[in-house]
Design a protein around this motif. Sequence first.
Motif, PDB file in Angstrom:
ATOM      1  N   VAL A  79      -0.490   4.892   9.708  1.00  0.00           N
ATOM      2  CA  VAL A  79      -0.559   3.635  10.455  1.00  0.00           C
ATOM      3  C   VAL A  79      -1.814   3.657  11.330  1.00  0.00           C
ATOM      4  CG1 VAL A  79       0.597   2.091  12.067  1.00  0.00           C
ATOM      5  CG2 VAL A  79       1.951   3.463  10.472  1.00  0.00           C
ATOM      6  N   TRP A  80      -2.783   2.827  10.975  1.00  0.00           N
ATOM      7  CA  TRP A  80      -4.037   2.784  11.714  1.00  0.00           C
ATOM      8  C   TRP A  80      -3.888   1.874  12.924  1.00  0.00           C
ATOM      9  CZ3 TRP A  80      -7.652  -0.603  13.491  1.00  0.00           C
ATOM     10  CH2 TRP A  80      -8.909  -0.075  13.796  1.00  0.00           C
ATOM     11  N   PRO A  81      -4.484   2.226  14.098  1.00  0.00           N
ATOM     12  CA  PRO A  81      -5.270   3.430  14.368  1.00  0.00           C
ATOM     13  C   PRO A  81      -4.466   4.565  14.991  1.00  0.00           C
ATOM     14  CG  PRO A  81      -5.536   1.912  16.180  1.00  0.00           C
ATOM     15  CD  PRO A  81      -4.577   1.251  15.209  1.00  0.00           C
ATOM     16  N   ALA A  82      -3.193   4.286  15.328  1.00  0.00           N
ATOM     17  CA  ALA A  82      -2.411   5.281  16.068  1.00  0.00           C
ATOM     18  C   ALA A  82      -2.318   6.601  15.321  1.00  0.00           C
ATOM     19  CB  ALA A  82      -1.014   4.740  16.349  1.00  0.00           C
ATOM     20  N   PHE A  90       5.603   1.677   4.828  1.00  0.00           N
ATOM     21  CA  PHE A  90       4.477   0.999   5.467  1.00  0.00           C
ATOM     22  C   PHE A  90       3.324   1.972   5.581  1.00  0.00           C
ATOM     23  CE2 PHE A  90       2.009  -0.575   9.092  1.00  0.00           C
ATOM     24  CZ  PHE A  90       1.873  -1.921   8.753  1.00  0.00           C
ATOM     25  N   ARG A  91       2.144   1.484   5.200  1.00  0.00           N
ATOM     26  CA  ARG A  91       0.936   2.319   5.274  1.00  0.00           C
ATOM     27  C   ARG A  91      -0.285   1.409   5.352  1.00  0.00           C
ATOM     28  NH1 ARG A  91      -0.872   7.361   3.673  1.00  0.00           N
ATOM     29  NH2 ARG A  91       1.064   8.010   2.654  1.00  0.00           N
ATOM     30  N   THR A  92      -1.112   1.643   6.360  1.00  0.00           N
ATOM     31  CA  THR A  92      -2.377   0.916   6.457  1.00  0.00           C
ATOM     32  C   THR A  92      -3.574   1.868   6.423  1.00  0.00           C
ATOM     33  OG1 THR A  92      -2.140   0.898   8.871  1.00  0.00           O
ATOM     34  CG2 THR A  92      -1.464  -1.083   7.676  1.00  0.00           C
ATOM     35  N   ARG A 112       0.833  -1.214   0.000  1.00  0.00           N
ATOM     36  CA  ARG A 112       0.000   0.000   0.000  1.00  0.00           C
ATOM     37  C   ARG A 112       0.861   1.255   0.000  1.00  0.00           C
ATOM     38  NH1 ARG A 112      -5.396   0.876   1.230  1.00  0.00           N
ATOM     39  NH2 ARG A 112      -5.885   2.918   2.111  1.00  0.00           N
ATOM     40  N   ALA A 113       1.963   1.232   0.750  1.00  0.00           N
ATOM     41  CA  ALA A 113       2.841   2.394   0.816  1.00  0.00           C
ATOM     42  C   ALA A 113       3.519   2.666  -0.522  1.00  0.00           C
ATOM     43  CB  ALA A 113       3.891   2.197   1.906  1.00  0.00           C
ATOM     44  N   LEU A 114       3.873   1.609  -1.231  1.00  0.00           N
ATOM     45  CA  LEU A 114       4.644   1.757  -2.468  1.00  0.00           C
ATOM     46  C   LEU A 114       3.769   1.975  -3.698  1.00  0.00           C
ATOM     47  CD1 LEU A 114       7.391  -0.964  -1.912  1.00  0.00           C
ATOM     48  CD2 LEU A 114       7.616   1.523  -1.720  1.00  0.00           C
ATOM     49  N   THR A 115       2.457   1.906  -3.528  1.00  0.00           N
ATOM     50  CA  THR A 115       1.543   2.140  -4.653  1.00  0.00           C
ATOM     51  C   THR A 115       1.236   3.627  -4.751  1.00  0.00           C
ATOM     52  OG1 THR A 115       0.546  -0.051  -4.359  1.00  0.00           O
ATOM     53  CG2 THR A 115      -0.693   1.567  -5.656  1.00  0.00           C
TER      54      THR A 115
END
Length: 375
Positions: free
Chosen positions: A318-321, A358-360, A120-123
């Motif tokens: 970064v979910w949920p933080a 990193f990505r959510t 997700r981060a690299l898209t």
Amino acid sequence: MYHPFFQFVLPRIGQAALDVLLYLNFLQLPPLQLVRAWPVLYYGLPLLLMALLAYISRDPLGLGIVFAGHLVTFYCIGTGISLLMRRVGGMPQLIWRILWLDGITPWLLTAFIMWWGRCRALTLCTTKYDLTTHKSLPDGALRLVQISDIHPRACAAMDHTRIPELREKIAACHPDLLVLTGDIFDEFTEPEELDAFCALFGEIDAPLGKYYVLGNHDLFHHWREPSFGRADLERGLAQAGVRLLEDTAVTLPCGVRIVGRKDYLYTNGKRFTAAQLMPSGLDDRYTIWLDHEPRDFKNAAAAGADLILSGHTHGGQVWPAGAVGMVAKNERNYGKKEITDTCAAIVSGGTGTWGYKFRTQGKTEIVCVEIKQIN
């Protein structure tokens, strides 16, 4: 100031409780059952595993802490469900035990999240918004591209190796105007990355100009002294034909106005108010308002902003933080928000990521906004 109990004692109690929870769960892992006959190994290996988790999560900006955080979260949730299913008993408890896999499931879920978050981060996406206005625009329309929060770094989502892809996506939008809404660089940016991205901005064709507002990382060191200074940044932007706006409003020959604010965090709030930036208030000029942090929307709209563009939040990343932290401090975490009948705000998820690949939550994106004049 909080009471010392809440500052120092309670966090340590919480950490101890998590350590006990993890240790008891690790004792149930199937591989450990093979050494149950050897107490030193059976009771010692979980301690080594916990020490390994502590080691990889020692860097507050590292991916290890993300891994450990998700693993602990899954164990906490799973333990709660296990206790509930134990009270329920019967078939629900049996099904849950199968799903839980004696504590293997949190590791599998964490591994999946890490893989998915990296993808997700690299898209890199192009997010498009269509707006309308009754105010005059050059030839009745205006298309702009917003770049925000690149944070170029080898371990993050965006660095110089991805410039060809970024260049292609920007060019595909055919922007009249390019705006850069802060944290394009940060304290970890190496001079080579600074030069490479400034060269990219110089290559972009934007007939109405290119404008930049500082974020809280561009020149301010949160974690270490940056490898470049203000003079290096200004020189790179000047060579690229990018104008830096700091509490400044400029009117383009076509009649469109660009307002660029100093960043709230970078200045500790010591910046012009919205009313000071546009003392005349609402008028017939279409006004694009650039502010790194998504805050003070209503005052910006009252001062005459038609479109507010911000970044900073990374869409939570970064979910949920991330979502909780950003919502607590900002007026919008991600996307478009109608402030008034004539003013909209758009918050970018960032053209890069902070700290790691990193990505959510949110998108790694460029934002393309097309504004059309209506009668």
